[in-house]
Design a protein around this motif. Structure first.
Motif, PDB file in Angstrom:
ATOM      1  N   CYS A  30      47.238  41.561  34.432  1.00 38.17           N
ATOM      2  CA  CYS A  30      47.358  39.793  33.798  1.00 38.17           C
ATOM      3  C   CYS A  30      48.383  38.866  34.699  1.00 38.17           C
ATOM      4  O   CYS A  30      49.255  39.057  34.523  1.00 38.17           O
ATOM      5  CB  CYS A  30      47.384  39.787  32.811  1.00 38.17           C
ATOM      6  SG  CYS A  30      46.881  37.636  32.198  1.00 38.17           S
ATOM      7  N   ILE A  31      47.824  38.102  35.441  1.00 41.75           N
ATOM      8  CA  ILE A  31      48.591  37.356  36.931  1.00 41.75           C
ATOM      9  C   ILE A  31      47.886  35.642  36.754  1.00 41.75           C
ATOM     10  O   ILE A  31      47.269  35.145  37.524  1.00 41.75           O
ATOM     11  CB  ILE A  31      49.219  37.716  38.827  1.00 41.75           C
ATOM     12  CG1 ILE A  31      48.884  39.021  37.720  1.00 41.75           C
ATOM     13  CG2 ILE A  31      49.947  36.348  38.404  1.00 41.75           C
ATOM     14  CD1 ILE A  31      49.135  40.218  39.025  1.00 41.75           C
ATOM     15  N   PHE A  37      42.936  38.927  37.293  1.00 42.88           N
ATOM     16  CA  PHE A  37      43.067  39.673  35.928  1.00 42.88           C
ATOM     17  C   PHE A  37      42.292  41.155  36.267  1.00 42.88           C
ATOM     18  O   PHE A  37      40.923  41.051  36.624  1.00 42.88           O
ATOM     19  CB  PHE A  37      42.566  39.104  34.835  1.00 42.88           C
ATOM     20  CG  PHE A  37      41.717  39.773  33.709  1.00 42.88           C
ATOM     21  CD1 PHE A  37      43.160  40.287  32.826  1.00 42.88           C
ATOM     22  CD2 PHE A  37      40.788  39.673  32.680  1.00 42.88           C
ATOM     23  CE1 PHE A  37      43.432  41.073  32.274  1.00 42.88           C
ATOM     24  CE2 PHE A  37      41.119  40.066  31.187  1.00 42.88           C
ATOM     25  CZ  PHE A  37      42.172  41.706  30.807  1.00 42.88           C
ATOM     26  N   LYS A  38      42.476  41.953  36.514  1.00 41.32           N
ATOM     27  CA  LYS A  38      42.181  43.041  36.941  1.00 41.32           C
ATOM     28  C   LYS A  38      42.112  44.370  35.814  1.00 41.32           C
ATOM     29  O   LYS A  38      43.283  44.315  34.434  1.00 41.32           O
ATOM     30  CB  LYS A  38      42.815  43.902  38.056  1.00 41.32           C
ATOM     31  CG  LYS A  38      41.961  44.863  38.632  1.00 41.32           C
ATOM     32  CD  LYS A  38      42.300  45.449  39.647  1.00 41.32           C
ATOM     33  CE  LYS A  38      41.613  46.426  40.191  1.00 41.32           C
ATOM     34  NZ  LYS A  38      41.970  46.835  41.895  1.00 41.32           N
ATOM     35  N   GLU A  81      44.277  40.040  25.402  1.00 41.33           N
ATOM     36  CA  GLU A  81      43.662  38.593  26.163  1.00 41.33           C
ATOM     37  C   GLU A  81      44.998  38.495  26.834  1.00 41.33           C
ATOM     38  O   GLU A  81      45.324  38.605  27.184  1.00 41.33           O
ATOM     39  CB  GLU A  81      44.113  37.672  25.032  1.00 41.33           C
ATOM     40  CG  GLU A  81      42.636  37.532  23.701  1.00 41.33           C
ATOM     41  CD  GLU A  81      43.256  36.172  23.225  1.00 41.33           C
ATOM     42  OE1 GLU A  81      43.756  35.689  23.284  1.00 41.33           O
ATOM     43  OE2 GLU A  81      42.178  35.949  22.579  1.00 41.33           O
ATOM     44  N   CYS A  82      44.301  37.936  28.082  1.00 37.51           N
ATOM     45  CA  CYS A  82      44.563  37.073  29.546  1.00 37.51           C
ATOM     46  C   CYS A  82      44.336  35.558  29.275  1.00 37.51           C
ATOM     47  O   CYS A  82      42.853  35.392  29.353  1.00 37.51           O
ATOM     48  CB  CYS A  82      44.277  38.363  30.628  1.00 37.51           C
ATOM     49  SG  CYS A  82      44.981  37.171  32.134  1.00 37.51           S
ATOM     50  N   GLU A  83      45.454  34.610  29.224  1.00 34.66           N
ATOM     51  CA  GLU A  83      44.718  33.183  28.915  1.00 34.66           C
ATOM     52  C   GLU A  83      45.113  32.833  30.517  1.00 34.66           C
ATOM     53  O   GLU A  83      46.991  32.548  31.043  1.00 34.66           O
ATOM     54  CB  GLU A  83      45.651  32.715  28.181  1.00 34.66           C
ATOM     55  CG  GLU A  83      45.139  31.624  27.473  1.00 34.66           C
ATOM     56  CD  GLU A  83      46.206  30.719  26.918  1.00 34.66           C
ATOM     57  OE1 GLU A  83      45.645  29.751  26.598  1.00 34.66           O
ATOM     58  OE2 GLU A  83      46.298  32.239  26.235  1.00 34.66           O
ATOM     59  N   ILE A 139      36.895  46.260  36.819  1.00 38.75           N
ATOM     60  CA  ILE A 139      36.932  44.723  36.690  1.00 38.75           C
ATOM     61  C   ILE A 139      37.511  44.025  36.877  1.00 38.75           C
ATOM     62  O   ILE A 139      39.071  43.603  36.491  1.00 38.75           O
ATOM     63  CB  ILE A 139      35.971  44.750  35.203  1.00 38.75           C
ATOM     64  CG1 ILE A 139      34.882  44.973  35.038  1.00 38.75           C
ATOM     65  CG2 ILE A 139      35.948  42.833  34.736  1.00 38.75           C
ATOM     66  CD1 ILE A 139      34.454  45.302  32.811  1.00 38.75           C
ATOM     67  N   ASN A 140      37.136  42.846  38.199  1.00 39.95           N
ATOM     68  CA  ASN A 140      37.736  41.914  38.704  1.00 39.95           C
ATOM     69  C   ASN A 140      37.065  41.338  37.866  1.00 39.95           C
ATOM     70  O   ASN A 140      36.628  40.212  38.313  1.00 39.95           O
ATOM     71  CB  ASN A 140      38.506  41.941  40.168  1.00 39.95           C
ATOM     72  CG  ASN A 140      39.144  43.369  40.770  1.00 39.95           C
ATOM     73  OD1 ASN A 140      39.470  44.074  40.036  1.00 39.95           O
ATOM     74  ND2 ASN A 140      38.351  44.152  41.287  1.00 39.95           N
ATOM     75  N   VAL A 141      38.772  40.341  37.430  1.00 37.07           N
ATOM     76  CA  VAL A 141      38.330  38.497  36.971  1.00 37.07           C
ATOM     77  C   VAL A 141      38.638  37.876  38.257  1.00 37.07           C
ATOM     78  O   VAL A 141      40.349  37.657  38.570  1.00 37.07           O
ATOM     79  CB  VAL A 141      38.452  38.279  35.873  1.00 37.07           C
ATOM     80  CG1 VAL A 141      38.403  36.537  36.143  1.00 37.07           C
ATOM     81  CG2 VAL A 141      37.492  39.013  34.893  1.00 37.07           C
ATOM     82  N   SER A 142      38.665  36.665  38.887  1.00 39.85           N
ATOM     83  CA  SER A 142      39.841  35.698  39.971  1.00 39.85           C
ATOM     84  C   SER A 142      39.219  34.696  39.670  1.00 39.85           C
ATOM     85  O   SER A 142      37.874  34.133  39.954  1.00 39.85           O
ATOM     86  CB  SER A 142      39.192  36.125  41.839  1.00 39.85           C
ATOM     87  OG  SER A 142      39.459  35.086  42.246  1.00 39.85           O
TER      88      SER A 142
END
Length: 193
Positions: A30-31, A37-38, A81-83, A139-142
């Motif tokens: 989480c960055i 977020f990966k 959680e990744c905020e 799973i990747n969130v960009s």
């Protein structure tokens, strides 16, 4: 002599002869400053990972904290959680306790990913399973800071048992996305016919 050879081979080919088991782990990267977020699945050899660990509750808790300090979490009952500046991503996982029987040593993990309370993935299989269903392994969130691009969510899904990989890119329109395991299974069935 033939009986001894058969018995020897049976011991080394029987599932019951192997005491190895896997320990499921979920790794989060989480960055928020970079909009990254990966979520990855990992497994370690249970016998090796627990060698020398005492069975009392305090020792087990200390052992778990060592893994968690490095970003690896046990999925039995987990919320993470990744905020980001504009969004909060919440991951919940569950995994039954290991038990005897087929696939009991490393039961399947179920994962749900939410963005600001809206489910993107709901109760999907995450990591290996022996049900034969496809399983998500990453799973990747960009979601870059303003001006760097648009939000994107993608997943790497593996079919079982042929291990074909599919990269599922959901894009940036998440207004109608709520993906369940049965939809992933149905999607993969197109490729196995």
């Amino acid at each position: 002599m033939k009986l001894n050879k058969c018995l020897f081979l049976a011991l080394f080919t029987s599932n019951a002869a192997f005491a190895d088991y896997g320990i499921s782990l979920i790794k989060f990267t989480c960055i928020p400053e970079l909009g990254f977020f990966k979520i990855d699945f990992d497994t370690v050899d249970g016998a090796a990972a627990t060698a020398g660990v005492k069975s009392d509750a305090k020792s087990q808790q200390e052992w778990r904290k060592l893994w968690e300090a490095k970003g690896l979490y046990f999925p039995q009952k987990l919320t993470y959680e990744c905020e980001f500046k504009q969004n909060i991503y919440t991951v919940t996982t569950s995994q039954p306790e290991p038990h005897g029987g087929r696939c009991g040593a490393q039961p399947p993990v179920s994962l749900t990913l939410q963005e600001n309370g809206t489910e993107i993935f709901e109760n999907i299989s995450f990591g290996p399973n022996c049900s034969g269903e496809p399983t998500t392994i990453s799973i990747n969130v960009s979601n870059p800071p303003v001006g760097w691009g648009s939000r994107d969510i993608s997943a790497l899904i593996e079919s079982q048992p042929d291990r074909k990989l599919i990269y599922l890119a959901l894009g940036d329109d998440m207004t109608k996305v709520n993906i369940h395991q049965n939809e992933i299974t149905k999607y993969f069935s197109k490729f196995s016919q």
